[in-house]
Design an enzyme around this catalytic site. Sequence first.
Site, PDB file in Angstrom:
ATOM      1  N   LYS A 121     -21.786  -2.075   0.625  1.00 46.80           N
ATOM      2  CA  LYS A 121     -20.609  -1.218   0.470  1.00 46.80           C
ATOM      3  C   LYS A 121     -20.058  -1.303  -0.959  1.00 46.80           C
ATOM      4  O   LYS A 121     -20.054  -2.383  -1.548  1.00 46.80           O
ATOM      5  CB  LYS A 121     -19.555  -1.722   1.468  1.00 46.80           C
ATOM      6  CG  LYS A 121     -18.419  -0.803   1.728  1.00 46.80           C
ATOM      7  CD  LYS A 121     -17.445  -1.436   2.704  1.00 46.80           C
ATOM      8  CE  LYS A 121     -16.706  -2.602   2.087  1.00 46.80           C
ATOM      9  NZ  LYS A 121     -15.536  -3.070   2.815  1.00 46.80           N
TER      10      LYS A 121
ATOM     11  N   LYS B  87     -14.919 -12.373   4.907  1.00 46.19           N
ATOM     12  CA  LYS B  87     -13.991 -12.825   3.857  1.00 46.19           C
ATOM     13  C   LYS B  87     -13.819 -14.333   3.861  1.00 46.19           C
ATOM     14  O   LYS B  87     -13.665 -14.948   2.806  1.00 46.19           O
ATOM     15  CB  LYS B  87     -12.623 -12.165   4.041  1.00 46.19           C
ATOM     16  CG  LYS B  87     -12.588 -10.735   3.562  1.00 46.19           C
ATOM     17  CD  LYS B  87     -11.159 -10.270   3.379  1.00 46.19           C
ATOM     18  CE  LYS B  87     -11.100  -8.808   2.995  1.00 46.19           C
ATOM     19  NZ  LYS B  87      -9.732  -8.287   2.976  1.00 46.19           N
TER      20      LYS B  87
ATOM     21  N   LYS C 260     -14.242  -3.693  -4.237  1.00 46.87           N
ATOM     22  CA  LYS C 260     -13.505  -4.274  -5.371  1.00 46.87           C
ATOM     23  C   LYS C 260     -14.024  -5.659  -5.706  1.00 46.87           C
ATOM     24  O   LYS C 260     -13.895  -6.131  -6.836  1.00 46.87           O
ATOM     25  CB  LYS C 260     -12.021  -4.461  -4.985  1.00 46.87           C
ATOM     26  CG  LYS C 260     -11.237  -3.193  -4.844  1.00 46.87           C
ATOM     27  CD  LYS C 260      -9.836  -3.483  -4.272  1.00 46.87           C
ATOM     28  CE  LYS C 260      -9.180  -2.186  -3.849  1.00 46.87           C
ATOM     29  NZ  LYS C 260      -7.927  -2.343  -3.129  1.00 46.87           N
TER      30      LYS C 260
HETATM   31  P1  TYM Z   1      -8.728  -1.583   1.806  1.00 46.48           P
HETATM   32  O1  TYM Z   1      -7.599  -1.784   0.855  1.00 46.48           O
HETATM   33  O2  TYM Z   1      -9.852  -2.532   1.788  1.00 46.48           O
HETATM   34  O3  TYM Z   1      -9.319  -0.142   1.616  1.00 46.48           O
HETATM   35  C1  TYM Z   1      -8.487   0.994   1.623  1.00 46.48           C
HETATM   36  C2  TYM Z   1      -9.185   2.162   2.268  1.00 46.48           C
HETATM   37  O4  TYM Z   1     -10.387   2.469   1.553  1.00 46.48           O
HETATM   38  C3  TYM Z   1     -11.480   2.509   2.453  1.00 46.48           C
HETATM   39  N1  TYM Z   1     -12.688   2.021   1.766  1.00 46.48           N
HETATM   40  C4  TYM Z   1     -13.827   2.706   1.719  1.00 46.48           C
HETATM   41  N2  TYM Z   1     -14.174   3.909   2.205  1.00 46.48           N
HETATM   42  C5  TYM Z   1     -15.433   4.343   1.957  1.00 46.48           C
HETATM   43  N3  TYM Z   1     -16.345   3.613   1.272  1.00 46.48           N
HETATM   44  C6  TYM Z   1     -16.048   2.405   0.762  1.00 46.48           C
HETATM   45  N4  TYM Z   1     -16.943   1.727   0.062  1.00 46.48           N
HETATM   46  C7  TYM Z   1     -14.735   1.893   0.976  1.00 46.48           C
HETATM   47  N5  TYM Z   1     -14.096   0.754   0.613  1.00 46.48           N
HETATM   48  C8  TYM Z   1     -12.838   0.842   1.108  1.00 46.48           C
HETATM   49  C9  TYM Z   1     -11.087   1.575   3.593  1.00 46.48           C
HETATM   50  O5  TYM Z   1     -11.801   1.865   4.771  1.00 46.48           O
HETATM   51  C10 TYM Z   1      -9.608   1.879   3.718  1.00 46.48           C
HETATM   52  O6  TYM Z   1      -9.397   3.039   4.504  1.00 46.48           O
HETATM   53  N6  TYM Z   1      -6.984  -3.268   6.119  1.00 46.48           N
HETATM   54  C11 TYM Z   1      -6.959  -2.115   5.248  1.00 46.48           C
HETATM   55  C12 TYM Z   1      -5.574  -1.691   4.805  1.00 46.48           C
HETATM   56  C13 TYM Z   1      -4.595  -1.484   5.907  1.00 46.48           C
HETATM   57  C14 TYM Z   1      -4.550  -0.377   6.783  1.00 46.48           C
HETATM   58  C15 TYM Z   1      -3.432  -0.628   7.633  1.00 46.48           C
HETATM   59  C16 TYM Z   1      -5.321   0.765   6.923  1.00 46.48           C
HETATM   60  C17 TYM Z   1      -3.582  -2.324   6.243  1.00 46.48           C
HETATM   61  N7  TYM Z   1      -2.866  -1.789   7.274  1.00 46.48           N
HETATM   62  C18 TYM Z   1      -3.093   0.270   8.649  1.00 46.48           C
HETATM   63  C19 TYM Z   1      -4.966   1.657   7.947  1.00 46.48           C
HETATM   64  C20 TYM Z   1      -3.861   1.405   8.781  1.00 46.48           C
HETATM   65  C21 TYM Z   1      -7.770  -2.476   4.006  1.00 46.48           C
HETATM   66  O7  TYM Z   1      -7.905  -3.602   3.652  1.00 46.48           O
HETATM   67  O8  TYM Z   1      -8.160  -1.439   3.303  1.00 46.48           O
END
Ligand code: TYM
Length: 342
Positions: free
Chosen positions: A201, A118, A204
């Site tokens: 992957k 990032k 967004k």
């Molecule tokens: P974020 O917002 O990027 O994504 C949310 C969830 O979606 C999953 N994900 C995917 N799974 C499969 N294939 C993909 N292409 C894909 N893109 C995204 C992510 O693995 C995630 O589970 N840091 C985290 C948010 C967060 C969090 C937490 C998660 C903050 N605090 C505590 C668990 C526990 C994030 O940015 O997810």
Amino acid sequence: MSETSFTPRVFSGIQPTGNLHLGNYLGALKRFVDWQAMDAETIYCMVDLHAITVWQNPTDLQKSTRELCAGFIAAGLDPEKSILINQSQVPEHAQLAWVFNCVARMGWMQRMTQFKDKAGKNAQNASLGLFAYPALMAADILVYHATHVPVGEDQKQHLELARDIATKFNHDYGVDFFPITEPVIEGAGTRVMSLRDGTKKMSKSDVSDASRINLTDDADTIAKKIRKAKTDPDALPSEVEGLSDRAEAKNLVNIYAGLNNQSVEDVLVDVGGKQFSEFKPMLVELAVSKMSPITTEMARLMEHQDEIDKILARGAERARAITAPILRQTYDIIGMVPPAPF
Ligand code: TYM
């Protein structure tokens, strides 16, 4: 799903930045609903404090947070069964994150691949928040003493760091206070790839909207994106091994398996030998039948934003009944003077 001999407390979060896509749905949201159905104690969070680690337009952030809440509910989360919260409304997340900033080591953070990705080439110009991001994530989880965290594969390293933070805290203060959380990364949908490039992957931030299916896409758009999805000229194999060096084919079969609650093996029993010209329409039909009701319900819920705000306020109240005592106990352990009664 992992076997447990106790009632698990499940926590997970999604960033309210832009549209939810199929990766978020299969890797996270759909599995949040599965945990809810198992009668686990489930807490799901819109992580707006994480979102601002890169600049967000304030009006868009508010809209995306409410839209994410609508997406949670439309996908099947019930605010009576699960606690649905907006991170900034539960201040103990940020308070515990500060403590964890003092536990985590610079070297641990420097190894985080998501920070490197990032921040890009100009890491010196990245926000301090982006660097400390995984400590806030550990706080999100541990401020509930959560035991299980369903996420997609891309969050694995962050969850390992949460375990390291819990272990170091317990060791430094000679306590057995924070649980060593179990990452739950299971099933066909934990790594959904771009529809344009099976080695990247689905995300967004991809500049090409054709690379992902958004939860706000209508049936025609979903169909068009799947029809255009990159493939290869061969028929589908009947065995999983036959997908090993066919990234795009593997991705589409994984998506089908995730949407249809099937294993990849079972999908291949049905579709092995078919050409993409036959398989893609099957995938379109399945994707539209699963996603369209969510899209429609999300749009309906967004017309009742006051209801969404009430759900979040109620979620925060329920959450704080858990987080306030855990933060106080943490402060006691580390030697903060408790406020005296007047
Ligand atoms: P974020 O917002 O990027 O994504 C949310 C969830 O979606 C999953 N994900 C995917 N799974 C499969 N294939 C993909 N292409 C894909 N893109 C995204 C992510 O693995 C995630 O589970 N840091 C985290 C948010 C967060 C969090 C937490 C998660 C903050 N605090 C505590 C668990 C526990 C994030 O940015 O997810």
